[in-house]
Design a protein around this motif. Structure first.
Motif, short mmCIF file in Angstrom:
data_model
loop_
_atom_site.label_atom_id
_atom_site.label_comp_id
_atom_site.label_asym_id
_atom_site.label_seq_id
_atom_site.Cartn_x
_atom_site.Cartn_y
_atom_site.Cartn_z
N ALA A 130 0.83 -1.20 0.00
CA ALA A 130 0.00 0.00 0.00
C ALA A 130 0.87 1.26 0.00
CB ALA A 130 -0.90 0.01 1.22
N GLU A 132 2.12 4.90 0.99
CA GLU A 132 2.03 5.59 2.28
C GLU A 132 0.93 6.65 2.29
OE1 GLU A 132 5.76 7.11 3.56
OE2 GLU A 132 6.77 5.16 3.54
N SER A 134 -1.86 6.72 0.58
CA SER A 134 -3.16 6.06 0.63
C SER A 134 -3.47 5.56 2.05
CB SER A 134 -3.19 4.89 -0.36
OG SER A 134 -4.40 4.18 -0.28
N VAL A 135 -2.47 4.95 2.68
CA VAL A 135 -2.65 4.44 4.04
C VAL A 135 -2.92 5.58 5.00
CG1 VAL A 135 -1.51 3.31 5.98
CG2 VAL A 135 -1.29 2.36 3.67
N ARG A 139 -6.30 5.83 7.17
CA ARG A 139 -6.23 5.73 8.64
C ARG A 139 -6.85 6.93 9.31
NH1 ARG A 139 -0.06 3.30 9.44
NH2 ARG A 139 -0.67 1.08 9.40
N ALA A 162 -9.35 6.28 0.54
CA ALA A 162 -8.24 5.93 -0.35
C ALA A 162 -8.51 6.41 -1.77
CB ALA A 162 -8.02 4.42 -0.33
N THR A 187 -4.25 -1.47 1.78
CA THR A 187 -4.66 -0.21 2.42
C THR A 187 -5.81 -0.45 3.38
OG1 THR A 187 -3.94 1.15 0.54
CG2 THR A 187 -5.59 2.10 2.00
N ALA A 190 -4.40 -2.06 6.47
CA ALA A 190 -3.62 -1.10 7.26
C ALA A 190 -4.49 -0.09 7.98
CB ALA A 190 -2.62 -0.39 6.36
N ALA A 191 -5.72 0.15 7.46
CA ALA A 191 -6.61 1.13 8.08
C ALA A 191 -7.31 0.59 9.31
CB ALA A 191 -7.65 1.60 7.06
N ASP A 201 3.69 -4.03 9.45
CA ASP A 201 2.91 -4.05 8.22
C ASP A 201 3.76 -4.49 7.03
OD1 ASP A 201 0.43 -3.43 9.24
OD2 ASP A 201 0.77 -1.27 9.12
#
Length: 429
Positions: A130, A132, A134-135, A139, A162, A187, A190-191, A201
């Protein structure tokens, strides 16, 4: 007056890409999507510049599209039927692009199975990363939600967030959508807020997801079950959420929006949330020391027993069978596994229903200290790959074909304009 078909094409000549696109009413890139899916054949033009297409074959495809346009995407008996090359369900087995899905999931990672579904090619060691940016935006959006928010709510918000970080999201070409798929799925994971503070991650997606589901340490056996569950759940023909995705894609919604449509439908208790109900049932069986009193209460209340039966399988769900086999190798899963078998055996006295994948997911989540929502989270992350595969197929079809006609059963028109209802209006002094 009925619309007349266009004049027949000259079948003695070949058509250019532009002519073919105009006849079919699609974009030139859609013509090549038809070729990749075997709906059209092409030949290099003289001099090697562009492709040509058999006029008779193109006209046949145009006629078929017109039939669908006038009659909807209907099948026998008026049921919705959509052509797909992705998943076949047949006699208690199912196949991804003709390959046994259980065997595929048993030998390949979730990422590799997703690539197979998307492209028909295996990519050994496939990994999703993913960006950075977008993450970060996903988040922030997910973190702003109330504390009681469900994981599926977070995933849906993360998908839309995203999308805002991707200025090229409206590019619906195959390469662009595949690029979106390979970044959106990690993504979404990670969210989700991690349970383990020492998580990383990196590595396979199943490893990253595990840290979002439970604070317990995982060994290879646990991670193998989770990864296999993800791979088994990648797709399952036209489930309700997948149909929603195809409707969105038919309207040419971008991949993020199409996935969001799927996530919205997934929350229904008869779809993605079913594993949570099975999870709670298993915990109650474990607490009561047996399934009989729990099943009796469910039947007395007129509720169906979660985790049992599947309209597409007469016998046991092959996904459940595969997961149960792996769970048998995990010692501390034994109590939940025994409880699940007790549920099946006890219910069989009333009606012969077999275990489905929701019950197998419940054994995994209940035995690993995961919350009841964990099964739905696993389902949503896994199925995102299948949704994108279906969106890709739909982008290659005629736009807005997923438009059934309503059968009006209301009052016969014309009726007079309604009079204003003043019964609840207080008079003015």
């Amino acid at each position: 007056m009925r619309d007349q078909d266009p004049s027949p094409v000259d079948t003695d000549r070949r058509l250019s890409t532009k002519e073919t696109a105009e006849l079919l009413g699609v974009k030139p890139e859609t013509v090549y999507a038809y070729v990749s899916r075997g709906l059209l054949s092409s030949r290099r033009a003289a001099g090697g510049r562009g492709s040509t297409f058999d006029a008779e074959e193109v006209e046949a495809l145009a006629r078929r599209n017109r039939r669908e346009s006038s009659g909807g995407a209907g099948g026998p008996g008026g049921e919705l039927s959509v052509r797909t090359r992705l998943t076949l369900i047949d006699t208690d087995r199912y196949y991804f692009r003709g390959v046994d899905a259980v065997e595929l999931a048993g030998r390949h990672t979730y990422e590799e199975v997703a690539e197979w579904l998307w492209t028909g090619r295996l990519r050994p060691g496939a990994s999703f990363t993913a960006p950075e940016a977008s993450v970060a935006v996903a988040r922030r959006a997910a973190a702003a939600l109330p504390e009681h928010t469900t994981p599926t709510d977070r995933l849906r918000v993360a998908a839309i967030a995203a999308a805002t970080a991707d200025p090229l999201r409206f590019d619906l070409s195959e390469d662009a959508v595949l690029g979106t798929a390979r970044t959106l799925i990690p993504t979404l994971v990670a969210a989700l807020p991690p349970v383990r503070l020492d998580h990383r991650d990196t590595g396979p997606l199943a490893h990253r997801l595990w840290a979002r589901l439970t604070g317990r340490q995982a060994d290879e056996a646990h991670l193998r079950v989770l990864d296999t569950a993800l791979a088994l759940l990648v797709d399952h023909d036209l489930a309700a959420s997948t149909l929603a995705v195809r409707v969105a894609a038919s309207a040419r919604a971008h991949a993020y929006a199409a996935v969001s449509a799927g996530l919205g439908v997934l929350e229904g208790p008869l779809h993605g949330a079913a594993s949570g109900l099975a999870h709670k049932l298993l915990l109650e069986v474990l607490d009561q020391g047996g399934a009989a009193p729990v099943i009796a209460d469910e039947l007395r209340a007129g509720r169906r027993i979660p985790g049992l039966g599947h309209r597409l399988y007469a016998g046991e769900d092959p996904r459940a069978r595969a997961l149960f086999s792996l769970l048998e190798e995990i010692p501390h899963a034994a109590p939940a596994l025994a409880a699940a078998r007790d549920v099946v055996a006890t219910t069989a006295r009333h009606t012969p229903l077999h275990a489905n994948v929701d019950l197998a997911l419940a054994v995994l989540t209940a035995s690993c200290g995961m919350p009841a929502t964990a099964g739905e989270t696993i389902f949503a992350v896994a199925r995102t790959a299948g949704w994108i595969a279906h969106a890709l197929e739909e982008y290659g079809e005629r736009p807005l074909r997923m438009r059934p006609s309503g059968q009006y059963v209301g009052p016969k028109p014309p009726r007079p304009l309604p009079e204003q209802d003043t019964s609840g209006v207080r008079s003015q002094p």
